[in-house]
Each structure stands twice: as C-alpha cells, then as structure tokens.
Design a protein around this motif. Structure first.
Motif, short mmCIF file in Angstrom:
data_model
loop_
_atom_site.label_atom_id
_atom_site.label_comp_id
_atom_site.label_asym_id
_atom_site.label_seq_id
_atom_site.Cartn_x
_atom_site.Cartn_y
_atom_site.Cartn_z
N ARG A 39 99.75 3.23 10.83
CA ARG A 39 98.65 2.61 11.57
C ARG A 39 97.83 3.71 12.25
NH1 ARG A 39 98.73 -2.40 15.83
NH2 ARG A 39 97.22 -1.62 17.35
N ILE A 40 96.51 3.58 12.17
CA ILE A 40 95.61 4.52 12.83
C ILE A 40 94.74 3.72 13.78
CG2 ILE A 40 93.74 6.17 12.55
CD1 ILE A 40 94.77 6.70 9.71
N ASP A 41 94.86 4.00 15.07
CA ASP A 41 94.06 3.28 16.06
C ASP A 41 92.62 3.76 16.05
OD1 ASP A 41 96.12 1.63 17.01
OD2 ASP A 41 96.86 3.21 18.34
N LEU A 42 91.71 2.80 16.19
CA LEU A 42 90.29 3.07 16.33
C LEU A 42 89.90 3.00 17.81
CD1 LEU A 42 89.07 0.82 13.39
CD2 LEU A 42 89.15 3.31 13.40
N PRO A 43 88.73 3.49 18.18
CA PRO A 43 88.29 3.36 19.57
C PRO A 43 88.24 1.89 19.98
CG PRO A 43 86.88 4.88 18.38
CD PRO A 43 87.75 4.23 17.35
N ARG A 44 88.64 1.61 21.19
CA ARG A 44 88.58 0.23 21.68
C ARG A 44 87.12 -0.25 21.69
NH1 ARG A 44 93.10 -1.52 25.98
NH2 ARG A 44 94.88 -0.39 25.07
N GLY A 45 86.96 -1.50 21.31
CA GLY A 45 85.63 -2.08 21.27
C GLY A 45 84.81 -1.68 20.06
N TRP A 46 85.41 -0.99 19.08
CA TRP A 46 84.64 -0.42 17.97
C TRP A 46 84.06 -1.49 17.05
CZ3 TRP A 46 82.63 4.17 17.52
CH2 TRP A 46 82.16 4.60 16.29
N GLN A 47 84.74 -2.59 16.87
CA GLN A 47 84.32 -3.67 15.97
C GLN A 47 84.07 -3.14 14.56
OE1 GLN A 47 81.35 -6.43 17.60
NE2 GLN A 47 81.73 -5.58 19.63
N HIS A 287 96.97 8.80 -2.00
CA HIS A 287 97.87 7.91 -2.74
C HIS A 287 98.25 6.67 -1.93
CE1 HIS A 287 98.16 11.14 -5.64
NE2 HIS A 287 98.56 11.95 -4.69
N ARG A 288 97.38 6.26 -1.04
CA ARG A 288 97.59 5.05 -0.25
C ARG A 288 96.27 4.28 -0.14
NH1 ARG A 288 101.87 6.82 -1.07
NH2 ARG A 288 103.69 7.01 0.33
N LEU A 289 96.38 3.02 0.24
CA LEU A 289 95.21 2.19 0.50
C LEU A 289 95.14 1.96 2.00
CD1 LEU A 289 93.01 0.61 -1.16
CD2 LEU A 289 94.42 -1.43 -0.77
N TRP A 290 93.96 2.21 2.58
CA TRP A 290 93.78 2.11 4.03
C TRP A 290 92.83 0.95 4.32
CZ3 TRP A 290 96.72 5.70 6.63
CH2 TRP A 290 97.20 6.76 5.86
N ALA A 291 93.36 -0.10 4.95
CA ALA A 291 92.59 -1.32 5.23
C ALA A 291 92.19 -1.36 6.69
CB ALA A 291 93.41 -2.55 4.88
N VAL A 292 90.91 -1.60 6.95
CA VAL A 292 90.43 -1.67 8.33
C VAL A 292 90.44 -3.13 8.78
CG1 VAL A 292 87.98 -1.88 7.69
CG2 VAL A 292 88.61 -0.91 9.89
N ASN A 293 90.95 -3.37 9.98
CA ASN A 293 91.12 -4.72 10.51
C ASN A 293 89.95 -5.10 11.41
OD1 ASN A 293 94.09 -5.57 9.73
ND2 ASN A 293 94.15 -3.40 10.31
N ALA A 294 89.15 -6.06 10.94
CA ALA A 294 87.96 -6.48 11.69
C ALA A 294 88.30 -7.45 12.82
CB ALA A 294 86.95 -7.12 10.75
N ARG A 295 89.41 -8.17 12.72
CA ARG A 295 89.88 -9.07 13.76
C ARG A 295 88.81 -10.08 14.16
NH1 ARG A 295 93.07 -6.84 18.58
NH2 ARG A 295 94.26 -8.73 18.13
N PHE A 296 88.17 -10.71 13.16
CA PHE A 296 87.08 -11.64 13.46
C PHE A 296 87.53 -12.84 14.28
CE2 PHE A 296 84.81 -10.04 9.44
CZ PHE A 296 84.11 -9.10 10.18
N GLY A 297 88.83 -13.14 14.29
CA GLY A 297 89.32 -14.26 15.09
C GLY A 297 89.60 -13.90 16.54
N GLU A 299 88.15 -12.30 20.20
CA GLU A 299 86.89 -12.06 20.91
C GLU A 299 86.63 -10.56 21.04
OE1 GLU A 299 84.70 -12.94 25.22
OE2 GLU A 299 86.78 -13.58 24.86
N PRO A 300 85.48 -10.09 20.60
CA PRO A 300 85.17 -8.66 20.73
C PRO A 300 84.72 -8.31 22.14
CG PRO A 300 83.37 -9.78 19.63
CD PRO A 300 84.44 -10.82 19.86
#
Length: 316
Positions: A39-47, A287-297, A299-300
């Motif tokens: 898991r790679i964390d993105l900046p908070r609030g990045w959307q 050699h991996r697939l990296w999926a970004v989680n939009a978390r549309f459900g 509240e941003p």
C-alpha cells in the motif's frame, strides 16, 4: 470516471487543498532494498482518479485541484510534481514516452493538458468545449485520444511526427463514433481507454460493454467478452494480450486475454484485495499492478485518506 452526470458535475465543487508531501528525491538509499509496498499512501484530501507510469515512477492525478503526485515504489522517493490550482481537474492520465509528457484529461472542464513529466510544468492546453466530460485518455504515435462519457465521440489531439513539437491549440478536434457503440441517455458511458496495436479499446461503464475503435475512422465494434461482467468498468491497462478492467464500485479488477484481432476476450483472472475501496484506474510496473482508490463512497475532505493498492499481474 464516475457513473452519473451529477457526480461528474460535482467534481468541480470538490476543490480542496491537498496536504503536500516531501519533495521528490527525499527517499533513502535503504529504501531501495525494501520489498515493494502493498500500500502506498497518497496526500490526505488528494481525491485521486487517474494513474500512469513511465516504468519507474507512478503518477497520480487529483480531482480536487488537478495536481499531479509522483512516487517511485521501489525507492520510496515521492512528492507533489505539480501543485495544482483551484478550478483544475485531473481525471485520466497517461504517460507519453516519446515526449516525456503527462497527458491529463480535465473531466467537466472539457480540456486536455500536457505536463512536463520531470518538472510538472504545463506545456500545452487543448479545449473541446462545454457539455463534455473528458474522462480517460491514451497516447499513440498519431495522437492523444480521450473518451467523452456523455457523447458518442472521442476528443483528439493529433501529434506531429517530430517528438520535440506539440500541435497548436487549434489542432484539437473530435472523432465521431459509429458502428456498434451507442451511448445510453443520462448515464455514464465510455470511460477507460487504451491503445492495442493499431486499435483503441474502451469500456462503457453503464452496461459493461467493451469496444474496439478504429482511431482513424471512429468505427466501433463490440468485443465479445466471455466469462466476465464489466459493468462499472473504469480504467483500462494492457500488458501484451492481457487487458485489465478496473470495476470501481465492485472493488475488483478483471483480467481478460484478448484475441489477435481484438474482437474477443476471455476472462483469465479476477483480482481482489481487502484494501480496495472503489478503485478507479491501474498502472503496471515492477511486475505488479498498482490500483488507485478513488473512494467515491466516502465524503471527500482535506483530511480524507487515499492510497494505492498493489495487486498481482495475471497470467494468460
């Protein structure tokens, strides 16, 4: 790449400031010896919504302000490549290897931007007018092709043969889609798009249909899919004859093996992970697939957490 017009219009209202990360290059030498993170964390609030790679670095766009974030999953180097600005949006992103550019789809702004992949500087902007949702895009030697999730056309930026030049703004055009594809009224239609040899492949989110598109004529042909449903299909990623279809609301990625003519596809795997939370797009590297989680459900807010999930690659 959302499922309804109301969600798309709401993107422009979700303009918040993303918490910055340390500048790129802040990783340590010991990080290179560590295993790839799950898991790679993105900046908070990045959307986040779109993700792409130049084979070494992952680049993630922001719905909040159009910013671009970068991380090398092997070394741990990370930071904001382009801070973004109020009113900007980044939906789909794709890396242009010939020009070392990041092409960014502007969603409800109706625009496509080209960024320098090293500095983040905006090199060019192309406008396709209001009333469109420029969703995802893919780069070929001939041009940049972006889906319009509200209509039956692609937004196109023709590319010159010389890799050191970009076309003028006036070169932007649209390509009408004919043949098998038909948009469903008042729904989110064409979404993810990817090049596949001399063809383009795009998924229709509302009904899960997959199409092969002739990039010169706009003629479409439905791809016969066996063993899988693609409803809520979002981002597409291709590696050889394997096509990965991210099904956002279903929290899974379907891997399909394509035939040589790109007219038929058969399921070879379904990728799941408990960490997935409405994944929007994915990129393959190391050699991996990296999926970004939009978390549309969810509240941003400026404090909402977002992240990238590492998945395995499928074998045909």
């Amino acid at each position: 790449m959302r499922r309804a017009r109301s969600l798309a219009v709401a993107v422009l209202a979700l303009v918040t400031a993303a918490a910055p990360l340390p500048a790129a290059g802040a990783g340590t030498a010991s990080a290179a010896a560590e295993p790839l993170p799950r898991r790679i964390d993105l900046p908070r609030g990045w959307q986040p919504e779109g993700i792409t790679t130049d084979s070494r670095t992952l680049y993630v766009g922001s719905l909040a302000d159009g910013g671009l974030w970068q991380v090398n999953p092997r070394t741990g180097e990370r930071g904001v490549l382009w801070q973004g600005k109020q009113g900007r949006v980044a939906v789909g992103v794709d890396y242009d290897r010939r020009r070392d550019l990041l092409w960014v789809a502007g969603g409800p702004t109706g625009k496509i931007r080209a960024h320098d992949a090293d500095t983040g500087r905006v090199m060019a902007r192309y406008s396709f007018g209001s009333g469109r949702f420029v969703n995802d895009l893919t780069v070929t030697r001939r041009g940049v092709y972006a889906t319009d999730s509200f209509g039956a056309e692609l937004a196109v930026v023709p590319l010159p043969r010389r890799s050191d030049r970009l076309p003028p703004r006036s070169a932007a055009r649209t390509l009408e889609l004919t043949g098998d594809y038909a948009p469903v009224p008042d729904a989110f239609n064409l979404n993810g798009i990817v090049r596949a040899g001399g063809w383009l492949l795009a998924v229709q989110s509302v009904n899960g249909e997959l199409f092969r598109i002739n990039p010169r004529t706009g003629v479409t042909r439905q791809v016969a899919v066996t063993g899988a449903r693609l409803v809520n299909g979002d981002g597409l990623e291709r590696r050889g004859d394997v096509l990965y279809v991210v099904r956002n609301q279903n929290n899974k990625v379907v891997a399909l093996e394509l035939d040589a003519r790109r007219t038929a596809a058969e399921r070879v795997a379904v990728l799941r992970h408990p960490d997935l939370d409405v994944p929007a797009t994915a990129a393959a590297t190391y050699h991996r697939l990296w999926a970004v989680n939009a978390r549309f459900g969810t509240e941003p807010t400026p404090r909402t957490k977002y992240w990238i999930t590492r998945l395995r690659l499928a074998r045909p």
